[in-house]
Write a protein that holds these residues in place. Structure first.
Motif, PDB file in Angstrom:
ATOM      1  N   ARG A  45       0.872  -1.176   0.000  1.00 12.92           N
ATOM      2  CA  ARG A  45       0.000   0.000   0.000  1.00 12.92           C
ATOM      3  C   ARG A  45       0.906   1.221   0.000  1.00 12.92           C
ATOM      4  O   ARG A  45       2.117   1.101   0.134  1.00 12.92           O
ATOM      5  CB  ARG A  45      -1.003   0.007   1.172  1.00 12.92           C
ATOM      6  N   GLY A  46       0.286   2.405  -0.101  1.00 17.65           N
ATOM      7  CA  GLY A  46       1.067   3.625  -0.277  1.00 17.65           C
ATOM      8  C   GLY A  46       1.144   3.902  -1.771  1.00 17.65           C
ATOM      9  O   GLY A  46       1.462   2.993  -2.555  1.00 17.65           O
ATOM     10  N   ALA A  47       0.853   5.153  -2.154  1.00 14.14           N
ATOM     11  CA  ALA A  47       0.668   5.465  -3.583  1.00 14.14           C
ATOM     12  C   ALA A  47       1.840   5.037  -4.470  1.00 14.14           C
ATOM     13  O   ALA A  47       1.638   4.304  -5.450  1.00 14.14           O
ATOM     14  CB  ALA A  47       0.365   6.957  -3.733  1.00 14.14           C
ATOM     15  N   ARG A  85      -7.671  -0.203  -6.600  1.00 20.03           N
ATOM     16  CA  ARG A  85      -7.887   0.889  -5.646  1.00 20.03           C
ATOM     17  C   ARG A  85      -8.025   2.194  -6.441  1.00 20.03           C
ATOM     18  O   ARG A  85      -7.234   2.446  -7.350  1.00 20.03           O
ATOM     19  CB  ARG A  85      -6.720   0.987  -4.641  1.00 20.03           C
ATOM     20  N   THR A 167       8.511   9.232   1.120  1.00 21.43           N
ATOM     21  CA  THR A 167       8.270  10.626   0.736  1.00 21.43           C
ATOM     22  C   THR A 167       8.314  11.509   1.995  1.00 21.43           C
ATOM     23  O   THR A 167       9.344  12.142   2.255  1.00 21.43           O
ATOM     24  CB  THR A 167       6.925  10.752   0.000  1.00 21.43           C
ATOM     25  N   GLN A 194      -1.605   2.371   9.937  1.00 20.75           N
ATOM     26  CA  GLN A 194      -0.327   2.460   9.221  1.00 20.75           C
ATOM     27  C   GLN A 194       0.721   3.199  10.059  1.00 20.75           C
ATOM     28  O   GLN A 194       1.915   2.951   9.924  1.00 20.75           O
ATOM     29  CB  GLN A 194      -0.502   3.203   7.889  1.00 20.75           C
ATOM     30  N   ALA A 234       1.093  11.892  -0.114  1.00 23.40           N
ATOM     31  CA  ALA A 234      -0.143  12.159  -0.855  1.00 23.40           C
ATOM     32  C   ALA A 234      -0.465  10.976  -1.749  1.00 23.40           C
ATOM     33  O   ALA A 234       0.431  10.254  -2.199  1.00 23.40           O
ATOM     34  CB  ALA A 234       0.001  13.411  -1.709  1.00 23.40           C
ATOM     35  N   ASP A 235      -1.744  10.793  -1.990  1.00 22.30           N
ATOM     36  CA  ASP A 235      -2.209   9.757  -2.928  1.00 22.30           C
ATOM     37  C   ASP A 235      -2.531  10.342  -4.287  1.00 22.30           C
ATOM     38  O   ASP A 235      -2.424   9.674  -5.306  1.00 22.30           O
ATOM     39  CB  ASP A 235      -3.412   9.025  -2.350  1.00 22.30           C
ATOM     40  N   ASN A 245      -5.057  12.481   0.723  1.00 26.48           N
ATOM     41  CA  ASN A 245      -4.145  11.625   1.497  1.00 26.48           C
ATOM     42  C   ASN A 245      -4.989  10.878   2.527  1.00 26.48           C
ATOM     43  O   ASN A 245      -6.220  11.046   2.600  1.00 26.48           O
ATOM     44  CB  ASN A 245      -3.050  12.477   2.159  1.00 26.48           C
ATOM     45  N   LYS A 246      -4.323  10.058   3.297  1.00 25.51           N
ATOM     46  CA  LYS A 246      -5.005   9.191   4.275  1.00 25.51           C
ATOM     47  C   LYS A 246      -6.004   9.961   5.127  1.00 25.51           C
ATOM     48  O   LYS A 246      -5.742  11.097   5.551  1.00 25.51           O
ATOM     49  CB  LYS A 246      -3.937   8.526   5.144  1.00 25.51           C
TER      50      LYS A 246
HETATM   51  O1  MRU Z   1      -4.407   3.226   2.277  1.00 27.73           O
HETATM   52  P1  MRU Z   1      -2.929   3.413   2.109  1.00 27.73           P
HETATM   53  O2  MRU Z   1      -2.124   2.848   3.221  1.00 27.73           O
HETATM   54  O3  MRU Z   1      -2.458   2.941   0.751  1.00 27.73           O
HETATM   55  O4  MRU Z   1      -2.736   4.984   2.143  1.00 27.73           O
HETATM   56  C1  MRU Z   1      -1.453   5.507   2.069  1.00 27.73           C
HETATM   57  C2  MRU Z   1      -1.388   6.967   2.249  1.00 27.73           C
HETATM   58  O5  MRU Z   1      -2.377   7.637   2.391  1.00 27.73           O
HETATM   59  C3  MRU Z   1      -0.035   7.594   2.152  1.00 27.73           C
HETATM   60  O6  MRU Z   1       0.051   8.705   2.971  1.00 27.73           O
HETATM   61  C4  MRU Z   1       0.209   8.037   0.700  1.00 27.73           C
HETATM   62  O7  MRU Z   1      -0.035   6.982  -0.188  1.00 27.73           O
HETATM   63  C5  MRU Z   1       1.577   8.525   0.488  1.00 27.73           C
HETATM   64  S1  MRU Z   1       2.739   7.225   0.521  1.00 27.73           S
HETATM   65  C6  MRU Z   1       4.267   7.805   0.157  1.00 27.73           C
END
Ligand code: MRU
Length: 347
Positions: A45-47, A85, A167, A194, A234-235, A245-246
Motif C-alpha cells: 500500500r502507499g501510492a 484501488r 516521501t 499504518q 499524498a495519494d 491523502n489518508k
Molecule cells: O491506504 P494506504 O495505506 O495505501 O494509504 C497511504 C497513504 O495515504 C499515504 O500517505 C500516501 O499513499 C503517500 S505514501 C508515500
C-alpha cells in the motif's frame, strides 16, 4: 531499509505489510491476479508502492500471456489492475507508462519475447526511479524542517509506501542524515494503523526518535506548542494543489493552520494529476466496515453496526505551506508551480 517490492524470477516479491510489525514475511505473486489481490488487500500500500506493484503486475501479466492473444490479454491485465484501488493516481500512471511502452513495441513489430523482456525492464525502472525521486525530494524537503524540532506525520509515507526511502519519511530521513536531530510524532492512523504498525516500526529500524499518538491527540499537542512542522505524503494531488491523502490528514492541516504550524506535503510528480482541476474530482475509496468494527479480527463494536469508512480525505490547497517533489518545491499559486514541475519531470 526494507525492500518493499522486488522483481524476481519466481514472481513479484513483497513484504506483507498486513503482518507488520509482528512478522516480517514476504509473499510471492506469481501472476497478475495475485498482484491485484495484494494491492486490494493492502499487502502492499502507499501510492508510489502501488504504482511499482502495478507496473510489475503488467509485466508479469504479459509474461504469462499467450503470443496469439497478447493484445487482448494485455488489456485484461490493465483493467484488472486498474480496478484495485481508486484514489492513488500512481496506479493509473504506472499502467499508462507500461501501456505506452507496450504499444510502441507492438507498433514497431517487436517479437513477443522482446516485448516481455522490455516490460520487465520498464517495471524495474519504475521502481528504481521511484527510489531516486524519493531521495531527491528528501534532499529538497530537508531544509524546510526546523533544526532539532518535532515533526508530526500521519499514515505511513515511508520506504514501505514507496519503492524505498519514502516521501514524508524521506524528508525526515534526509534531514536526519544531514545532522538535524529531529523528533517524530507518528499518529496511529485509524482504522488501518499504518502509523503505529508501519511508521513507528520503520523509524525504529533507522534509530530515528519517534513517539506514537492516537489520532485524537494531535490537536492538543499542536496547541501546547509540541509540534513545529507536519509532513505527510499524498495519494493524488490535483492541478490546483488540493491533496488527497489518508483519512485524518485534512483535520491535521486545519489544526496546523489554526496553530501557526507549517503543513508540508511530500510526493513525487507521479502523484500529481494535472487532469483534475481540483480535489473535488478525486475519487475517494470506501473500504470494508470490518476495518472499523474490528481490530485484527476482534470485534470492537456491536455486530452489524453501520459504518462509514472513507480511506482518504482531501486537504484544500490553502492549508498546504509547500508541496515537495523530486523536481523542487511548489508553493502557492500551485497551478503554475505544479505544472512547471511536472513538465520539468518529463523533459
Ligand atoms: O491506504 P494506504 O495505506 O495505501 O494509504 C497511504 C497513504 O495515504 C499515504 O500517505 C500516501 O499513499 C503517500 S505514501 C508515500
Amino acid at each position: 531499509m526494507v525492500n518493499t517490492i522486488e522483481w524476481t524470477d519466481a514472481g513479484v516479491v513483497m513484504i506483507d505489510q498486513r503482518k507488520l510489525p509482528a512478522e516480517e514475511t514476504f509473499i510471492t505473486c506469481r501472476d497478475y491476479h495475485e498482484v491485484a489481490d495484494a494491492i486490494r488487500a493492502m499487502v502492499i500500500r502507499g501510492a508510489p508502492a502501488i504504482g511499482c506493484a502495478a507496473a510489475m503486475g503488467v509485466a508479469i501479466g504479459v509474461l504469462k500471456a499467450s503470443d496469439e492473444n497478447m493484445d487482448a490479454e494485455f488489456e485484461q491485465v490493465c483493467d484488472v489492475l486498474a480496478a484495485t484501488r481508486p484514489t492513488a493516481v500512481n496506479l493509473f500512471w504506472a499502467i499508462e507508462r507500461m501501456r505506452l511502452l507496450y504499444q510502441g513495441q507492438r507498433d514497431s513489430g517487436g517479437s513477443p519475447s522482446a516485448i516481455r523482456q522490455s516490460l520487465i525492464a520498464e517495471a524495474e525502472r519504475v521502481l528504481r526511479e521511484d527510489i531516486a525521486s524519493n531521495e531527491a525530494l528528501g534532499r529538497h524537503g530537508a531544509a524546510l524542517l526546523p533544526t532539532g524540532g518535532t515533526v508530526m506525520t500521519h499514515c505511513n509515507a515511508g520506504a514501505l509506501a514507496t519503492g524505498g526511502y519514502g516521501t514524508a519519511l524521506g524528508v525526515i530521513r534526509a534531514a536526519v542524515e544531514e545532522g538535524n536531530p529531529l523528533n517524530v510524532l507518528a499518529n496511529e492512523t485509524r482504522p488501518f494503523m499504518q502509523g503505529s504498525r508501519l511508521t513507528v516500526w520503520e523509524l525504529q529500524q533507522d534509530d530515528i526518535p519517534v513517539k506514537l499518538l492516537t489520532d485524537s491527540m494531535a490537536g492538543h499537542l499542536m496547541r501546547r506548542g509540541k509540534v513545529q512542522a507536519i509532513v505527510v505524503g499524498a495519494d493524488r494531488i490535483a492541478a490546483n494543489g488540493d491533496v488527497a491523502n489518508k483519512i485524518g490528514t485534512y483535520s491535521l492541516a486545519v489544526l496546523a493552520k489554526e496553530n501557526g504550524i507549517p503543513f508540508y506535503v511530500a510526493a513525487p510528480t507521479t502523484t500529481v494529476d494535472l487532469n483534475l482541476p481540483s480535489g473535488d474530482e478525486i475519487p475517494i475509496e470506501e473500504r470494508s466496515p470490518d476495518e472499523v468494527t474490528q481490530i485484527r479480527g476482534h470485534q470492537i463494536a456491536p455486530v452489524e453496526t453501520e459504518v462509514w469508512n472513507p480511506a482518504f480525505d482531501v486537504t484544500p490547497n490553502r492549508y498546504v505551506a509547500a508541496i515537495v517533489t523530486e523536481q523542487g518545491i511548489a508553493r502557492d499559486p500551485y497551478v503554475p508551480a505544479l505544472k512547471a514541475l511536472v513538465e520539468q519531470a518529463s523533459e
